[in-house]
Structures are given as structure tokens and as C-alpha cells.
Scaffold this motif. Structure first.
Motif, PDB file in Angstrom:
ATOM      1  N   GLU A  62     -11.609   3.682  -0.058  1.00 51.90           N
ATOM      2  CA  GLU A  62     -11.032   3.320  -1.350  1.00 51.90           C
ATOM      3  C   GLU A  62     -12.076   3.409  -2.456  1.00 51.90           C
ATOM      4  O   GLU A  62     -11.781   3.841  -3.578  1.00 51.90           O
ATOM      5  CB  GLU A  62     -10.449   1.911  -1.290  1.00 51.90           C
ATOM      6  CG  GLU A  62      -9.737   1.474  -2.571  1.00 51.90           C
ATOM      7  CD  GLU A  62      -9.206   0.066  -2.484  1.00 51.90           C
ATOM      8  OE1 GLU A  62      -8.265  -0.257  -3.209  1.00 51.90           O
ATOM      9  OE2 GLU A  62      -9.760  -0.727  -1.683  1.00 51.90           O
ATOM     10  N   GLY A  92      -4.276   3.558  -4.808  1.00 52.03           N
ATOM     11  CA  GLY A  92      -3.134   2.672  -4.619  1.00 52.03           C
ATOM     12  C   GLY A  92      -2.553   2.763  -3.217  1.00 52.03           C
ATOM     13  O   GLY A  92      -2.201   1.755  -2.609  1.00 52.03           O
ATOM     14  N   ILE A  93      -2.475   3.986  -2.694  1.00 54.18           N
ATOM     15  CA  ILE A  93      -1.944   4.183  -1.345  1.00 54.18           C
ATOM     16  C   ILE A  93      -2.847   3.523  -0.314  1.00 54.18           C
ATOM     17  O   ILE A  93      -2.387   2.848   0.615  1.00 54.18           O
ATOM     18  CB  ILE A  93      -1.793   5.686  -1.050  1.00 54.18           C
ATOM     19  CG1 ILE A  93      -0.697   6.277  -1.941  1.00 54.18           C
ATOM     20  CG2 ILE A  93      -1.459   5.920   0.420  1.00 54.18           C
ATOM     21  CD1 ILE A  93      -0.616   7.781  -1.907  1.00 54.18           C
ATOM     22  N   SER A 113      -4.872   1.083  -0.874  1.00 56.95           N
ATOM     23  CA  SER A 113      -4.784  -0.363  -1.073  1.00 56.95           C
ATOM     24  C   SER A 113      -3.569  -0.944  -0.360  1.00 56.95           C
ATOM     25  O   SER A 113      -3.641  -2.031   0.232  1.00 56.95           O
ATOM     26  CB  SER A 113      -4.712  -0.680  -2.579  1.00 56.95           C
ATOM     27  OG  SER A 113      -4.576  -2.066  -2.793  1.00 56.95           O
ATOM     28  N   ILE A 114      -2.442  -0.212  -0.382  1.00 54.28           N
ATOM     29  CA  ILE A 114      -1.234  -0.674   0.309  1.00 54.28           C
ATOM     30  C   ILE A 114      -1.493  -0.790   1.809  1.00 54.28           C
ATOM     31  O   ILE A 114      -1.107  -1.762   2.458  1.00 54.28           O
ATOM     32  CB  ILE A 114      -0.063   0.299   0.047  1.00 54.28           C
ATOM     33  CG1 ILE A 114       0.379   0.211  -1.427  1.00 54.28           C
ATOM     34  CG2 ILE A 114       1.117  -0.006   0.971  1.00 54.28           C
ATOM     35  CD1 ILE A 114       1.401   1.259  -1.816  1.00 54.28           C
ATOM     36  N   GLU A 115      -2.179   0.211   2.365  1.00 52.34           N
ATOM     37  CA  GLU A 115      -2.478   0.190   3.797  1.00 52.34           C
ATOM     38  C   GLU A 115      -3.409  -0.964   4.144  1.00 52.34           C
ATOM     39  O   GLU A 115      -3.254  -1.614   5.184  1.00 52.34           O
ATOM     40  CB  GLU A 115      -3.113   1.519   4.207  1.00 52.34           C
ATOM     41  CG  GLU A 115      -3.273   1.698   5.706  1.00 52.34           C
ATOM     42  CD  GLU A 115      -1.952   1.820   6.446  1.00 52.34           C
ATOM     43  OE1 GLU A 115      -1.961   1.707   7.684  1.00 52.34           O
ATOM     44  OE2 GLU A 115      -0.909   2.027   5.786  1.00 52.34           O
ATOM     45  N   GLN A 137      -3.576  -3.821   2.574  1.00 53.04           N
ATOM     46  CA  GLN A 137      -2.783  -5.049   2.521  1.00 53.04           C
ATOM     47  C   GLN A 137      -1.946  -5.210   3.790  1.00 53.04           C
ATOM     48  O   GLN A 137      -1.807  -6.317   4.320  1.00 53.04           O
ATOM     49  CB  GLN A 137      -1.886  -5.029   1.290  1.00 53.04           C
ATOM     50  CG  GLN A 137      -2.653  -5.134  -0.026  1.00 53.04           C
ATOM     51  CD  GLN A 137      -1.750  -5.014  -1.233  1.00 53.04           C
ATOM     52  OE1 GLN A 137      -0.534  -5.125  -1.131  1.00 53.04           O
ATOM     53  NE2 GLN A 137      -2.333  -4.757  -2.388  1.00 53.04           N
ATOM     54  N   LYS A 138      -1.396  -4.095   4.302  1.00 50.81           N
ATOM     55  CA  LYS A 138      -0.582  -4.168   5.515  1.00 50.81           C
ATOM     56  C   LYS A 138      -1.425  -4.601   6.711  1.00 50.81           C
ATOM     57  O   LYS A 138      -1.023  -5.477   7.482  1.00 50.81           O
ATOM     58  CB  LYS A 138       0.058  -2.803   5.791  1.00 50.81           C
ATOM     59  CG  LYS A 138       1.168  -2.434   4.831  1.00 50.81           C
ATOM     60  CD  LYS A 138       1.669  -1.032   5.072  1.00 50.81           C
ATOM     61  CE  LYS A 138       2.272  -0.867   6.444  1.00 50.81           C
ATOM     62  NZ  LYS A 138       2.822   0.487   6.668  1.00 50.81           N
ATOM     63  N   ASN A 147      -7.719 -11.703  -1.144  1.00 51.55           N
ATOM     64  CA  ASN A 147      -7.749 -11.020  -2.430  1.00 51.55           C
ATOM     65  C   ASN A 147      -8.441 -11.890  -3.478  1.00 51.55           C
ATOM     66  O   ASN A 147      -8.041 -13.038  -3.713  1.00 51.55           O
ATOM     67  CB  ASN A 147      -6.324 -10.689  -2.888  1.00 51.55           C
ATOM     68  CG  ASN A 147      -5.632  -9.713  -1.954  1.00 51.55           C
ATOM     69  OD1 ASN A 147      -6.261  -8.794  -1.446  1.00 51.55           O
ATOM     70  ND2 ASN A 147      -4.344  -9.912  -1.729  1.00 51.55           N
ATOM     71  N   GLU A 152       8.777   3.984   3.327  1.00 47.75           N
ATOM     72  CA  GLU A 152       8.259   3.725   1.977  1.00 47.75           C
ATOM     73  C   GLU A 152       6.877   4.342   1.800  1.00 47.75           C
ATOM     74  O   GLU A 152       6.578   4.945   0.767  1.00 47.75           O
ATOM     75  CB  GLU A 152       8.203   2.216   1.715  1.00 47.75           C
ATOM     76  CG  GLU A 152       7.706   1.872   0.313  1.00 47.75           C
ATOM     77  CD  GLU A 152       7.660   0.372   0.069  1.00 47.75           C
ATOM     78  OE1 GLU A 152       7.188  -0.024  -1.002  1.00 47.75           O
ATOM     79  OE2 GLU A 152       8.095  -0.385   0.960  1.00 47.75           O
ATOM     80  N   MET A 153       6.026   4.199   2.822  1.00 51.19           N
ATOM     81  CA  MET A 153       4.690   4.777   2.748  1.00 51.19           C
ATOM     82  C   MET A 153       4.761   6.299   2.657  1.00 51.19           C
ATOM     83  O   MET A 153       4.043   6.932   1.883  1.00 51.19           O
ATOM     84  CB  MET A 153       3.882   4.356   3.977  1.00 51.19           C
ATOM     85  CG  MET A 153       2.500   4.993   4.075  1.00 51.19           C
ATOM     86  SD  MET A 153       1.403   4.550   2.705  1.00 51.19           S
ATOM     87  CE  MET A 153       1.111   2.817   3.096  1.00 51.19           C
ATOM     88  N   THR A 161       5.788   7.396  -0.804  1.00 50.07           N
ATOM     89  CA  THR A 161       4.704   7.209  -1.773  1.00 50.07           C
ATOM     90  C   THR A 161       3.663   8.314  -1.654  1.00 50.07           C
ATOM     91  O   THR A 161       3.206   8.879  -2.656  1.00 50.07           O
ATOM     92  CB  THR A 161       4.030   5.846  -1.545  1.00 50.07           C
ATOM     93  OG1 THR A 161       5.010   4.809  -1.650  1.00 50.07           O
ATOM     94  CG2 THR A 161       2.949   5.603  -2.594  1.00 50.07           C
TER      95      THR A 161
END
Length: 230
Positions: free
Chosen positions: A24, A34-35, A37-39, A41-42, A83, A211-212, A215
Motif C-alpha cells: 500500500e 483503496g483496493i 486498504s479494503i483487503e 480491513q477484511k 485504525n 464486490e471486490m 472494484t
């Protein structure tokens, strides 16, 4: 899941998160950041669930007939804070934790403990949960006696006192080592420097949910359209 399997799974998830955070930092496009970051968070959510499951299983192992055999309905769950934002001056490294309604709890519910290389901040009984921020292995030593914290509207600000005015490039030693190692790998790799990110994106697409995938596909399409315009 037995104890050994749990430890191995937990360790692998942490390694995945560390690797994603390193990638990142290298990404230059905001959509790619952003992508990733989503991973992150998961995976972080999976780690938190494992931690809570482990604590629940430990609490469930009660000797029959003991006074603790009945469930404690007033027990609060501990939630790990992952976070936060941070900044620094010559004297302090400042951490900002966003917690809705934290200003409404008693000040004494916020407790902090510091050592030369770590800190723990506990916000007790916020919406029935104990929120905890733990950071170990700071990049540089700190001065525990001069560390403070204060409560603002929906936020806790922690001032970690530096022992010297040196600039901190990272929060912890392991973050810096991971970053340095990744940069070394890139320097020695004669292939396209973006190949690592592309491989990551493909892996995330293959394993991601609908969703992933949408995106990632959208980000890829927009990227190709911009190249054609140029």
C-alpha cells in the motif's frame, strides 16, 4: 480448530496484513491504494474474530461445579483498535483515535501505560466494550513519564514523548524492516517494478468476493481508458 492450527492461521494472517501494508505504501494510484486498504480491513477483521473466538473458548473452559460456571452477563468484550492516524513534532509522536461518543464517558475510563518501546491505551466501557490500542516495538525509544493523552469530541489524542528530536519514518521497527526489505527486493528485481502490485491485484481478484472483483475490474478499466486517451 486446535491450538496449533489457530496459531499458524493467526500468524499467516498477520504476515498477509504486513505485506499488504508494505505494498500500500508503494502504490501510487489512489484507487489501487483503496483496493489494498479494503483487503487489509477484511484480513484485520478476520484477525479480530479469531482473537475474540480464542478468548471466548478460553472463558468457556470452566471447571464443573465452580462458582464461575454461570455466564457473566456483565462481561465486556475487548475490541482491538487497528485504525488510527499519527503525526509528529520534534518532541512528540501524536496518535489520533476516532471513537464516537468517547467524550461522554468518565475521564478515568481512559487508561494508558507506557514503556520505553511500547504503549497500551484502554478506553473502558464505551458502548459496553473496552477499546484497546496496543503498539509494541516502537521505532525509537520513548520517554514513558512524559506521555499524556486527552479526550476530544469523538476522539482520543495520545502524545508519546520522544527521547530525541529524530524523525520517525515508521511507527515500529518491524514496519521499517518490512519496508526496507520490500524496497531491497524491488531494487534487485530487473522486471517491471509494478509487477508485484499486478500479481497482488490478480490474486485478490481470484480470491475476492463479487464486490471486490467489481472494484478491481472498474479500476483496471478506468486505468486502460486513461492510457488510451493519452
Amino acid at each position: 480448530m486446535d491450538h496449533v492450527s489457530f496459531i499458524l492461521l493467526f500468524a499467516e494472517l498477520k504476515k498477509d496484513i504486513d505485506e499488504l501494508r508494505s505494498l500500500e505504501q508503494q502504490a501510487t494510484r489512489q484507487k489501487i491504494k483503496g483496493i489494498i486498504s479494503i483487503e487489509i480491513q477484511k484480513l484485520t477483521s478476520e484477525v479480530v474474530k479469531l482473537e475474540e473466538k480464542s478468548k471466548f473458548n478460553s472463558a468457556s473452559k470452566i471447571t464443573p461445579g465452580s462458582s464461575t460456571s454461570l455466564p457473566n452477563t456483565n462481561r465486556r468484550y475487548e475490541v482491538k483498535i487497528n485504525n488510527y492516524a499519527w503525526d509528529q513534532t520534534n518532541k512528540f509522536v501524536k496518535f489520533y483515535i476516532t471513537l464516537k461518543g468517547v467524550q461522554d464517558i468518565p475521564f478515568e475510563n481512559v487508561k494508558g501505560s507506557f514503556t520505553k518501546k511500547s504503549m497500551e491505551i484502554v478506553i473502558e466501557d464505551l458502548c459496553g466494550k473496552d477499546q484497546v490500542l496496543r503498539i509494541t516495538n516502537f521505532l525509537k525509544p520513548i520517554n514513558p513519564d512524559q506521555c499524556t493523552w486527552k479526550i476530544k469530541k469523538d476522539m482520543v489524542i495520545i502524545n508519546v514523548a520522544k527521547t530525541s528530536p529524530d524523525h520517525w519514518s515508521h511507527i515500529t521497527e518491524w514496519e521499517k524492516k518490512a519496508s526496507d526489505q520490500k524496497m531491497a527486493d524491488i531494487d534487485t528485481d530487473k522486471s517491471d517494478p509494478a509487477q508485484g502490485l499486478m500479481s497482488l491485484m490478480k490474486n485478490m481478484y481470484d480470491k475476492g468476493d463479487d464486490e471486490m472483483k467489481r472494484t478491481i475490474a472498474k479500476a483496471w478499466t478506468e486505468s486502460q481508458e486513461k492510457k488510451q486517451v493519452q
